[in-house]
Design a protein around this motif. Sequence first.
Motif, mmCIF file in Angstrom:
data_model
loop_
_atom_site.group_PDB
_atom_site.id
_atom_site.type_symbol
_atom_site.label_atom_id
_atom_site.label_comp_id
_atom_site.label_asym_id
_atom_site.label_seq_id
_atom_site.Cartn_x
_atom_site.Cartn_y
_atom_site.Cartn_z
ATOM 1 N N CYS A 84 0.949 -0.963 -0.120
ATOM 2 C CA CYS A 84 -0.257 0.222 -0.020
ATOM 3 C C CYS A 84 0.958 1.290 0.061
ATOM 4 O O CYS A 84 1.898 1.334 0.786
ATOM 5 C CB CYS A 84 -0.810 -0.072 1.374
ATOM 6 N N CYS B 273 0.222 4.270 0.743
ATOM 7 C CA CYS B 273 0.009 5.309 1.846
ATOM 8 C C CYS B 273 0.688 5.203 3.034
ATOM 9 O O CYS B 273 1.161 6.078 3.229
ATOM 10 C CB CYS B 273 -1.682 5.428 2.124
ATOM 11 N N HIS B 274 0.767 3.932 3.793
ATOM 12 C CA HIS B 274 1.510 3.966 5.033
ATOM 13 C C HIS B 274 2.457 2.590 5.079
ATOM 14 O O HIS B 274 2.566 2.043 5.835
ATOM 15 C CB HIS B 274 0.390 4.131 6.234
ATOM 16 N N PRO C 122 0.510 -0.896 9.222
ATOM 17 C CA PRO C 122 -0.669 -0.642 10.009
ATOM 18 C C PRO C 122 -1.934 -1.326 9.778
ATOM 19 O O PRO C 122 -2.772 -1.405 10.527
ATOM 20 C CB PRO C 122 -0.669 0.932 10.076
ATOM 21 N N PRO C 123 -2.103 -2.014 8.625
ATOM 22 C CA PRO C 123 -3.505 -2.588 8.103
ATOM 23 C C PRO C 123 -3.873 -3.550 9.385
ATOM 24 O O PRO C 123 -2.971 -4.343 9.924
ATOM 25 C CB PRO C 123 -3.274 -3.291 7.066
HETATM 26 S S1 FES Z 1 -4.055 3.105 3.694
HETATM 27 FE FE1 FES Z 1 -2.815 1.456 3.364
HETATM 28 S S2 FES Z 1 -1.435 1.381 5.012
HETATM 29 FE FE2 FES Z 1 -2.568 2.972 5.583
#
Ligand code: FES
Lengths: 161, 221
Positions: free
Chosen positions: A120, A122-123, A137-138
Amino acid sequence: MAKSPHLSRREFGAILTAFLGTVIGAVVGLPAIGYIISPALKTQSKEAWVPLGPLDNYPVGVPTLFTFTRTKVNGWEKTVNSYGVYVFRKEGGEIEAFSNLCTHLSCRVTWQAEAGEYICPCHDGHFDTQGEVTFGPPPRPLDKYEFKIEDGNLSILLREA
Amino acid sequence: MSTAQKVYTWLDERLGLTGIYNVVLDRKVPKVNWWFTLGSASLFLFVMQGVTGIFLTVYYVPSPDHAYDSIQYIMNGVSFGWLIRGIHHWGATLMVVVVSIHMLRTFYLAAYKYPREVTWLTGVVLFLATLSMGFTGYLLPWNQRAYWATTVGTEIPGTAPLIGPLVTRVLRGGADLSAVTLARFFSVHIWFLPAIIAATIGIHIYLVIRLGISSIPDKDD
Ligand code: FES
Ligand code: HEM
């Protein structure tokens, strides 16, 4: 004056007025109520089978992305939602269909062949080929779609939340 | 005395309902004919347009993005939407016709003369406001006909000397027809004009009640 057993002119008038009043009230009132409440009575089906094409389109061993859009109609407004599904055919013939929405905050994950994981952006959440979280974090594995194969064609069951 | 009568008497004592009835409905009228019903017909149509119009605003959206689609939705998606819009649509035309004939009848029967000049003058306001309702309402469906009719309609005052171009710009809320035009036509159609018409009807009918209906003039008048 003794009361006549017959309906007086006045009584007849009163009854007729009440009757006609009720009829007119219903003719005017019922459509008005229907007009106001009708959108509340219409429900869009929350489930749909989405065809993903012939199974042969999906190579064995490599998660492959299929994207599609669906239009939701609310009154005069149309909302187009896009979806992404990773179809993963395992060597043994088993199949999985994962949503590409990250279970953390719903960014879109992508299959990274070199890493052998869904990552991912994003994070930096990571998921393995089974959709299990391996890093970041998922909070839970990737969501799986229910699917079926008919005449060699794959479809998934889309359930609206 | 029945309960209903008791309730009525109780209310009447406090609200003077019988008095209102006597003054407003139980008036003495000269020998008249059906042409004299057209004022009441105008009033009925105004109320009907008001009610159906309020219902239309439940779904209509005065924005170029949604106006057309929201009306399609009223026609095809909402139960009885076609009926409510149909009544409002044909009622608008009918109201212009009825108000115009009412005006002609008061003109031909010389009902505008002393002491009813102010009744006539408030009538002129009502007539112009009724026509303006038609003009502003026509744009709201935001289809080709509406768009071009309003383009032309707002062009017309522009030919007047000096202030003409300014009037056109004020009507349109800018140089061209736009979202601003649609929004202000909507506002004028549902707030400004109905408020003006309702208030003016109040004066008009107060005067009709106060002065009584004129009789049909005879040879000696
Ligand atoms: S939205 Fe995918 S890790 Fe935060
Ligand atoms: C929304 C529009 C209007 C409404 C609701 C309305 C309502 C009425 C009513 C209920 C009456 C009682 C008599 C009758 O019905 O004939 C009346 C009388 C009258 N109206 Fe109107 N009217 C409207 C528009 C007009 C217009 C446009 C004119 C003229 C310019 C006008 C001029 C008069 C006059 C002069 C009378 C007195 C008639 C008499 O005493 O014989 N009205 N109106």
